[in-house]
Design a protein around this motif. Structure first.
Motif, PDB file in Angstrom:
ATOM      1  N   HIS A   3       0.822  -1.126  -0.083  1.00 50.54           N
ATOM      2  CA  HIS A   3       0.009   0.072   0.169  1.00 50.54           C
ATOM      3  C   HIS A   3       0.794   1.299  -0.016  1.00 50.54           C
ATOM      4  O   HIS A   3       0.611   2.128  -0.354  1.00 50.54           O
ATOM      5  CB  HIS A   3      -0.773  -0.113   1.187  1.00 50.54           C
ATOM      6  CG  HIS A   3      -1.902  -1.110   1.184  1.00 50.54           C
ATOM      7  ND1 HIS A   3      -3.085  -0.960   0.328  1.00 50.54           N
ATOM      8  CD2 HIS A   3      -2.275  -2.296   1.868  1.00 50.54           C
ATOM      9  CE1 HIS A   3      -3.758  -2.246   0.655  1.00 50.54           C
ATOM     10  NE2 HIS A   3      -3.045  -2.872   1.420  1.00 50.54           N
ATOM     11  N   THR A  31      -3.346  -2.146  12.155  1.00 49.70           N
ATOM     12  CA  THR A  31      -3.584  -1.744  10.813  1.00 49.70           C
ATOM     13  C   THR A  31      -4.889  -2.646  10.343  1.00 49.70           C
ATOM     14  O   THR A  31      -4.893  -4.010  10.563  1.00 49.70           O
ATOM     15  CB  THR A  31      -2.642  -1.607   9.824  1.00 49.70           C
ATOM     16  OG1 THR A  31      -1.962  -2.778   9.792  1.00 49.70           O
ATOM     17  CG2 THR A  31      -1.650  -0.807  10.334  1.00 49.70           C
ATOM     18  N   GLY A  36      -7.673  -3.508   6.583  1.00 49.89           N
ATOM     19  CA  GLY A  36      -8.117  -2.982   5.268  1.00 49.89           C
ATOM     20  C   GLY A  36      -7.488  -4.301   4.412  1.00 49.89           C
ATOM     21  O   GLY A  36      -7.296  -5.477   4.615  1.00 49.89           O
ATOM     22  N   ASP A  47      -6.960   2.347   8.763  1.00 44.91           N
ATOM     23  CA  ASP A  47      -6.960   1.738   7.403  1.00 44.91           C
ATOM     24  C   ASP A  47      -5.505   1.820   7.177  1.00 44.91           C
ATOM     25  O   ASP A  47      -4.922   2.947   7.071  1.00 44.91           O
ATOM     26  CB  ASP A  47      -7.930   2.671   6.488  1.00 44.91           C
ATOM     27  CG  ASP A  47      -7.912   1.782   5.309  1.00 44.91           C
ATOM     28  OD1 ASP A  47      -7.165   1.830   4.527  1.00 44.91           O
ATOM     29  OD2 ASP A  47      -9.253   1.506   4.992  1.00 44.91           O
ATOM     30  N   ARG A  89      -4.472   1.960   4.255  1.00 42.89           N
ATOM     31  CA  ARG A  89      -4.118   2.992   3.005  1.00 42.89           C
ATOM     32  C   ARG A  89      -4.066   4.344   3.666  1.00 42.89           C
ATOM     33  O   ARG A  89      -3.302   5.181   3.074  1.00 42.89           O
ATOM     34  CB  ARG A  89      -5.423   3.154   2.097  1.00 42.89           C
ATOM     35  CG  ARG A  89      -5.294   1.579   1.369  1.00 42.89           C
ATOM     36  CD  ARG A  89      -6.912   1.258   0.624  1.00 42.89           C
ATOM     37  NE  ARG A  89      -7.945   1.255   1.684  1.00 42.89           N
ATOM     38  CZ  ARG A  89      -9.030   0.859   1.554  1.00 42.89           C
ATOM     39  NH1 ARG A  89      -9.508   0.761   0.295  1.00 42.89           N
ATOM     40  NH2 ARG A  89      -9.910   0.798   2.448  1.00 42.89           N
ATOM     41  N   THR A 104     -13.725   0.426   5.536  1.00 48.29           N
ATOM     42  CA  THR A 104     -12.449  -0.287   5.635  1.00 48.29           C
ATOM     43  C   THR A 104     -12.901  -1.982   5.587  1.00 48.29           C
ATOM     44  O   THR A 104     -12.112  -2.696   4.967  1.00 48.29           O
ATOM     45  CB  THR A 104     -11.474  -0.105   6.878  1.00 48.29           C
ATOM     46  OG1 THR A 104     -11.148   1.423   6.700  1.00 48.29           O
ATOM     47  CG2 THR A 104     -10.400  -1.002   6.944  1.00 48.29           C
ATOM     48  N   CYS A 105     -13.777  -2.119   6.236  1.00 50.35           N
ATOM     49  CA  CYS A 105     -14.098  -3.607   6.643  1.00 50.35           C
ATOM     50  C   CYS A 105     -14.662  -4.239   5.279  1.00 50.35           C
ATOM     51  O   CYS A 105     -14.455  -5.400   5.049  1.00 50.35           O
ATOM     52  CB  CYS A 105     -14.980  -3.949   7.821  1.00 50.35           C
ATOM     53  SG  CYS A 105     -14.262  -3.808   9.486  1.00 50.35           S
ATOM     54  N   ASP A 110     -13.855  -2.992   2.148  1.00 52.11           N
ATOM     55  CA  ASP A 110     -13.029  -3.057   1.264  1.00 52.11           C
ATOM     56  C   ASP A 110     -11.866  -4.526   1.476  1.00 52.11           C
ATOM     57  O   ASP A 110     -11.637  -4.985   0.643  1.00 52.11           O
ATOM     58  CB  ASP A 110     -12.112  -1.849   1.153  1.00 52.11           C
ATOM     59  CG  ASP A 110     -13.045  -0.785   0.678  1.00 52.11           C
ATOM     60  OD1 ASP A 110     -13.976  -0.832   0.143  1.00 52.11           O
ATOM     61  OD2 ASP A 110     -12.326   0.183   0.867  1.00 52.11           O
ATOM     62  N   LEU A 111     -11.971  -4.716   2.684  1.00 53.14           N
ATOM     63  CA  LEU A 111     -11.316  -5.923   3.113  1.00 53.14           C
ATOM     64  C   LEU A 111     -11.877  -7.125   2.718  1.00 53.14           C
ATOM     65  O   LEU A 111     -11.509  -8.079   1.995  1.00 53.14           O
ATOM     66  CB  LEU A 111     -10.867  -6.018   4.778  1.00 53.14           C
ATOM     67  CG  LEU A 111     -10.199  -7.089   5.230  1.00 53.14           C
ATOM     68  CD1 LEU A 111      -9.636  -6.713   6.439  1.00 53.14           C
ATOM     69  CD2 LEU A 111     -11.079  -8.269   5.563  1.00 53.14           C
TER      70      LEU A 111
END
Length: 331
Positions: free
Chosen positions: A29, A192, A194, A233, A235, A319-320, A322-323
């Motif tokens: 990232h 972290t 993501g 996150d 990112r 975030t969750c 996208d993970l």
């Protein structure tokens, strides 16, 4: 996943950045963020990885490489920034690494502090030393006081081998920076989360179990600690690294987190929602969970906001999601 503009093609005249450990879960990232900002990225790791194939790659064993080899690499690539995104706990579960005995503690200490010292020596050998951004951990502080955010002026008192080793690496960088022989910043990261988490992390362990539960339509039993954690996150972390590389530094140490202590149960709830699983799909076990930190972790991020002009932007539910979405594609 959150919409982000693609990275522009590498410009040979663009500022160069060398990312040590660039193929790792955070490093990938960091590479992407620098590329979006127009930098020419070179990944340094033992072996190449498909997810960083868009960047130049140099193979190097960072555990054994001498300062001369790193200095030559910095010169050859014309790097103006070098990021130490390595995590010398290796691929093992870092909670196991934290209490793996005296031999494991010595290995962690030698690896983290050893690379940091080698890197600062390499920088001093460069005609025009690049800025170093070194990634540490919030666990370097040790347990804090419940309800009081961890600030950069705290005296670090780490309580396990992993955190002590990370602190030793950060201290080696800061010792060189404080004497003026290198230009460096240390970022102490909270937990972290993501896209593409390390399999050893709590989200990384939970993700395949959630996927199996979703496919089978069966309840998922998860041990949820009665703890509060600061999650950021990955990112957003990468953007903080970019800002630490570009901004004038009036301070050397920066906490990078959300600045919010979140119950572990809330994180699990967001992950369930991202997977399309109802809250009733969770059979919660409230037994103890091994961790690197205390039961309550919250970072004071005011310094990063003021000096780096950085703040977290991606909310935890996004975030969750996208993970979860990233887990459907190849790594």
């Amino acid at each position: 996943m959150q919409n982000r503009s693609p990275a522009p093609p590498p410009d040979p005249d663009a500022p160069g950045v060398l990312v040590l450990g660039g193929s790792g879960c955070i490093g990938r990232h960091v590479c992407a963020a620098f590329a979006r900002h127009g930098h020419r990225v070179t990944v340094v790791a033992r072996t190449p990885a498909p997810h960083v194939a868009a960047h130049a790659f140099r193979s190097l064993d960072l555990l054994t490489a001498p300062a001369d080899a790193l200095s030559q690499l910095l010169t050859d690539t014309g790097a103006q920034v070098v990021v130490n995104a390595t995590d010398m706990a290796g691929a093992t579960d870092v909670t196991s690494a934290a209490d793996g005995g005296e031999q494991r503690a010595a290995e962690l200490l030698a690896a983290n502090a050893g690379l940091a010292r080698t890197l600062t020596q390499a920088l001093q050998q460069c005609a025009k030393p690049p800025r170093l951004v070194h990634l540490g951990t919030i666990h370097e502080y040790g347990p804090g006081q419940r309800g009081v955010p961890l600030a950069e002026d705290l005296t670090p008192r780490p309580t396990n081998a992993y955190a002590r080793a990370k602190l030793a690496g950060s201290q080696a960088v800061l010792a060189a920076a404080n004497t003026g022989v290198v230009d460096a910043a240390v970022l102490r990261l909270v937990n972290t989360v993501g896209p593409y988490p390390t399999p050893a992390s709590f989200p990384g362990k939970l993700l395949p179990r959630m996927r199996a539960a979703a496919l089978a339509g069966e309840p998922l039993t998860v041990t949820v600690a009665a703890a509060m954690r600061d999650w950021v996150d990955v990112r957003d972390v990468a953007e903080a690294v970019v800002q630490a590389a570009r901004r004038p530094l009036t301070k050397r140490v920066f906490n990078i987190g959300s600045g919010v202590a979140v119950p572990m149960r809330e994180l699990v709830t967001h992950l369930l929602a991202a997977a399309g699983l109802p809250r009733t799909a969770l059979d919660e076990d409230t037994g103890p969970v091994r961790s690197l930190g205390a039961d309550w972790v919250q970072a004071d991020i005011r310094r990063a906001r003021t000096v780096l002009h950085w703040q977290p932007r991606i909310p935890l539910p996004q975030t969750c999601k996208d993970l979860w979405d990233a887990g459907r594609t190849s790594r």
